[in-house]
Enzyme design. Structure first.
Site, mmCIF file in Angstrom:
data_model
loop_
_atom_site.group_PDB
_atom_site.id
_atom_site.type_symbol
_atom_site.label_atom_id
_atom_site.label_comp_id
_atom_site.label_asym_id
_atom_site.label_seq_id
_atom_site.Cartn_x
_atom_site.Cartn_y
_atom_site.Cartn_z
ATOM 1 N N TYR A 27 -5.617 11.038 4.001
ATOM 2 C CA TYR A 27 -4.251 11.245 3.537
ATOM 3 C C TYR A 27 -4.277 11.977 2.190
ATOM 4 O O TYR A 27 -5.319 12.474 1.782
ATOM 5 C CB TYR A 27 -3.502 9.917 3.516
ATOM 6 C CG TYR A 27 -3.419 9.317 4.910
ATOM 7 C CD1 TYR A 27 -2.686 9.954 5.910
ATOM 8 C CD2 TYR A 27 -4.123 8.165 5.251
ATOM 9 C CE1 TYR A 27 -2.640 9.446 7.203
ATOM 10 C CE2 TYR A 27 -4.075 7.652 6.544
ATOM 11 C CZ TYR A 27 -3.338 8.302 7.517
ATOM 12 O OH TYR A 27 -3.301 7.811 8.800
ATOM 13 N N HIS A 52 -3.216 4.456 -1.472
ATOM 14 C CA HIS A 52 -4.058 4.801 -0.326
ATOM 15 C C HIS A 52 -4.777 6.109 -0.657
ATOM 16 O O HIS A 52 -4.228 7.196 -0.487
ATOM 17 C CB HIS A 52 -3.206 4.946 0.933
ATOM 18 C CG HIS A 52 -3.983 4.883 2.210
ATOM 19 N ND1 HIS A 52 -5.358 5.013 2.259
ATOM 20 C CD2 HIS A 52 -3.584 4.713 3.503
ATOM 21 C CE1 HIS A 52 -5.761 4.912 3.524
ATOM 22 N NE2 HIS A 52 -4.698 4.726 4.290
ATOM 23 N N GLN A 96 0.849 -1.190 0.000
ATOM 24 C CA GLN A 96 0.000 0.000 0.000
ATOM 25 C C GLN A 96 0.887 1.243 0.000
ATOM 26 O O GLN A 96 1.742 1.413 0.879
ATOM 27 C CB GLN A 96 -0.931 0.055 1.210
ATOM 28 C CG GLN A 96 -1.955 1.185 1.046
ATOM 29 C CD GLN A 96 -2.725 1.520 2.296
ATOM 30 O OE1 GLN A 96 -2.143 1.919 3.287
ATOM 31 N NE2 GLN A 96 -4.042 1.375 2.243
ATOM 32 N N ASN A 98 -9.027 7.790 4.110
ATOM 33 C CA ASN A 98 -8.673 8.083 5.507
ATOM 34 C C ASN A 98 -7.953 9.398 5.741
ATOM 35 O O ASN A 98 -7.187 9.532 6.689
ATOM 36 C CB ASN A 98 -7.840 6.942 6.087
ATOM 37 C CG ASN A 98 -8.594 5.630 6.125
ATOM 38 O OD1 ASN A 98 -9.724 5.542 5.672
ATOM 39 N ND2 ASN A 98 -7.977 4.595 6.663
ATOM 40 N N TYR A 135 1.093 -0.305 18.135
ATOM 41 C CA TYR A 135 2.152 0.575 17.636
ATOM 42 C C TYR A 135 3.375 0.634 18.549
ATOM 43 O O TYR A 135 4.227 1.496 18.380
ATOM 44 C CB TYR A 135 1.611 2.008 17.473
ATOM 45 C CG TYR A 135 0.270 2.101 16.795
ATOM 46 C CD1 TYR A 135 0.084 1.634 15.505
ATOM 47 C CD2 TYR A 135 -0.822 2.671 17.454
ATOM 48 C CE1 TYR A 135 -1.151 1.720 14.875
ATOM 49 C CE2 TYR A 135 -2.057 2.768 16.834
ATOM 50 C CZ TYR A 135 -2.223 2.293 15.549
ATOM 51 O OH TYR A 135 -3.441 2.386 14.937
#
Length: 357
Positions: free
Chosen positions: A177, A172, A98, A175, A340
């Site tokens: 971006y 992508h 991605q 979302n 994370y």
């Protein structure tokens, strides 16, 4: 009715099932945006998926959104990814990278550069930096002459992805971006050819996809979209018309697939399914929402015409998710605290289902 375990032809790839591992940020890359042996093991463990889509990979340094994410803009990064693609292929899998340009969702402390975006409008919320969350900075609005080079960055990264052994790439476009920012009616206040009308708002997405198709081929190019999504404060007006126009352009380019998130009303999403003639991957629940995709949601969307179903969080804690879905085994819960944090805990420590006598 189509089953989740039927095969599907995706370009030149024959997928053995219709289960897709959705892209999920895990921030486990080494310094310099390099992929690691742990990343190779992580993806190889999940190679029974019909298709794996990796975490977001920055196509340029200014496109990096968060610390600890991998890239595909240097020779060293390409070389580091080969261990990942080799491991997935050795285990019989198929994997797309991605490509994610963060645009305004970034910080100078992460990249050493001021973030860029369609307009000088900051994202809503705090962005991740090496020293912790900080308010999203105001990006530098791209000049008209600069925009094409950022569209071309996806194509350049796609070439590197193929060199690294990936079967294809997913842009992508969701979302909040960069591509999503250009589609937005409040992050994109431009009055030039990349803003204003619906045609202007979809132009950047189309140019990025078109350049990628030219670079690596349509059958190796997909895109993820979040119609009506509000991530990082983006808003979109005229959602059905905006995305119908975009899908018309994507159909002309004959891309391998469109990957939709459940960010709009089901009626709108069904309309987009009808408007899109190619392979549709559906992510049936809101990303990072209260619900995880399960067999019920998957079967529902297969019945509505989706070709493939993407699963996110369920794949983190269940490397053998396909088998669990096939046999009705319980889906193990995931520990959100390790999403994370780095290291192998909560990354390589989830096991396949253990049968007992």
């Amino acid at each position: 009715m189509t089953s989740l375990f039927d095969s599907h032809q995706l370009g030149e790839l024959r997928l053995p099932n219709r289960v897709v591992m959705a892209p999920m940020t895990r921030v486990r890359a080494a310094a310099g945006g390099l992929a690691t042996p742990s990343m190779a093991a992580y993806y190889a463990q999940r190679a029974t998926a019909g298709l794996i889509v990796t975490e977001g990979v920055q196509p340029s340094l200014v496109g990096q959104s968060s610390p600890g994410t991998p890239g595909l803009h240097t020779d060293e990064q390409v070389a580091s990814w080969r261990q990942v693609t080799d491991a997935v292929h050795t285990n019989g899998g198929r994997v797309f990278a991605q490509l994610m340009h963060g645009g305004r969702v970034s910080h100078p402390d992460t990249t050493g550069m001021r973030p860029v975006g369609p307009s000088a409008v900051p994202a809503v919320g705090e962005v991740f930096t090496p020293t912790g969350p900080q308010p999203a900075p105001t990006p530098r609005a791209l000049d008209t002459a600069e925009v094409p080079e950022h569209a071309l960055a996806y194509a350049q990264a796609a070439r590197r992805a193929v060199d690294a052994g990936f079967d294809g790439v997913e842009l992508h476009g969701a979302n909040g971006y960069l591509i999503s920012q250009f589609l937005s009616s409040n992050a994109n206040l431009r009055t030039d050819r990349y803003g204003g009308s619906l045609t202007g708002r979809v132009r950047f997405a189309v140019e990025a996809v078109s350049a990628t198709v030219e670079a690596v081929g349509a059958d190796r190019t997909g895109i993820r979209l979040s119609p009506g999504g509000t991530f990082w404060g983006v808003e979109e007006t005229d959602v059905p018309e905006l995305y119908a126009m975009l899908l018309t352009e994507l159909a002309r380019l004959e891309v391998a697939y469109v990957h939709l998130e459940a960010t709009a009303e089901e009626e709108v999403l069904i309309g987009l399914r009808r408007a899109w003639p190619g392979t549709l991957i559906m992510n049936p629940v809101l990303p990072m929402g209260p619900k995880q995709t399960g067999r019920t949601e998957a079967d529902h969307w297969l019945g509505l015409g989706a070709d493939l179903i993407s699963f996110g969080r369920a794949f983190i804690a269940n490397p053998d998710l396909v088998e669990r879905l096939r046999t009705g085994l319980p889906i193990a819960p995931v520990d959100g605290a390790t999403y994370y944090q780095g290291g192998d805990a909560g990354y390589l420590t989830y096991a396949a289902y253990q049968y007992t006598a």
